[in-house]
Design an enzyme around this catalytic site. Sequence first.
Site, PDB file in Angstrom:
ATOM      1  N   LYS A  10       0.871  -1.186   0.000  1.00 33.28           N
ATOM      2  CA  LYS A  10       0.000   0.000   0.000  1.00 33.28           C
ATOM      3  C   LYS A  10       0.901   1.226   0.000  1.00 33.28           C
ATOM      4  O   LYS A  10       1.807   1.316   0.826  1.00 33.28           O
ATOM      5  CB  LYS A  10      -0.875  -0.030   1.258  1.00 33.28           C
ATOM      6  CG  LYS A  10      -1.617   1.262   1.544  1.00 33.28           C
ATOM      7  CD  LYS A  10      -1.544   1.664   3.027  1.00 33.28           C
ATOM      8  CE  LYS A  10      -0.164   2.018   3.451  1.00 33.28           C
ATOM      9  NZ  LYS A  10      -0.020   2.749   4.704  1.00 33.28           N
ATOM     10  N   ASP A 122      -5.369   1.074   8.822  1.00 36.26           N
ATOM     11  CA  ASP A 122      -5.125   0.906   7.386  1.00 36.26           C
ATOM     12  C   ASP A 122      -5.822  -0.318   6.810  1.00 36.26           C
ATOM     13  O   ASP A 122      -5.740  -0.564   5.604  1.00 36.26           O
ATOM     14  CB  ASP A 122      -3.620   0.721   7.139  1.00 36.26           C
ATOM     15  CG  ASP A 122      -2.905   2.048   7.026  1.00 36.26           C
ATOM     16  OD1 ASP A 122      -3.590   3.074   6.855  1.00 36.26           O
ATOM     17  OD2 ASP A 122      -1.670   2.044   7.105  1.00 36.26           O
TER      18      ASP A 122
END
EC number: 2.7.1.148
Length: 270
Positions: A10, A122
């Site tokens: 990510k 996240d």
Amino acid sequence: MTVEAFAPAKINLTLHVTDQRVDGYHLLDSLTVFADVGDRLWFSPRKAMHLDVDGPFASGVPVDQRNLVWRAAELAGWRGHVRLEKNLPHGGGIGGGSSDAGAVLRAVGSMPADRGLQIGADVPVCVMARAARMSGVGDHLSAVPGLPELFAVLANPGVPVATPQVFKRLKKKDNPAMAHSLPRFAGITGFVDWLAQQRNDLQNPAISVAPEIGTVLTVLRALPNALMTRMSGSGSTCFALFGSRAQAASAAKELSDKHPTWWVQDCTLS
Ligand code: C5P
């Protein structure tokens, strides 16, 4: 039957910290994309949980409830054997455990992405695993379609950075968000020009925790054809963007020759 899942790295192309809640958590505004490099997982249903970890970054990864893979499986009400191939550095600002947890919830779960918030801020965006604007504490997500394909070199100096420590060093908490509506981007040049005007508010605090991050950014900036550079998440992984995969691949080769102890990876972001 074994199910396979991919846990992509990510990358926070931007990370604006816009406020702090009374419980200490920070409000963010982040444009987040995903790479074609990442960890891999294999799931085989059994009566009990068992986790095996291999791959270049397996060392030190817990194989019990401390691992977010285990916690995500519990949250999904799934039990069995999981093999995790750890290809991404941990403590690196590129998802790591959160992306693994996201892959678990995608592969064997069937709940809304925001339930992942229980495991980490996240995790919801990592369940989505495609370009998104993330706000709140990570619980507000909107897909960002139409971004140009991006080519990047990721570089990590091998210094894990603890996220709470970085947030602690951030002095100003009420920084401006990105514009309410993101512009429409015709091509990579316009997009990179816009991106260069945005920020990662955690970059300077992270450099004060781990000065090696400053070195990585300086070295990335000097690579031939690098369009822009920034740190991802709370570090220590940084990225440089390029106009083509071939340019990114040749820059990655040059970088890993010069800095053989760093983790260096070229990739495509989308
Ligand atoms: O949720 P996660 O475990 O990834 O967060 C790690 C730490 O980072 C939290 O304990 C908190 O100190 C900090 N954090 C924060 N605001 C966020 C996300 C994380 O302050 N939005």
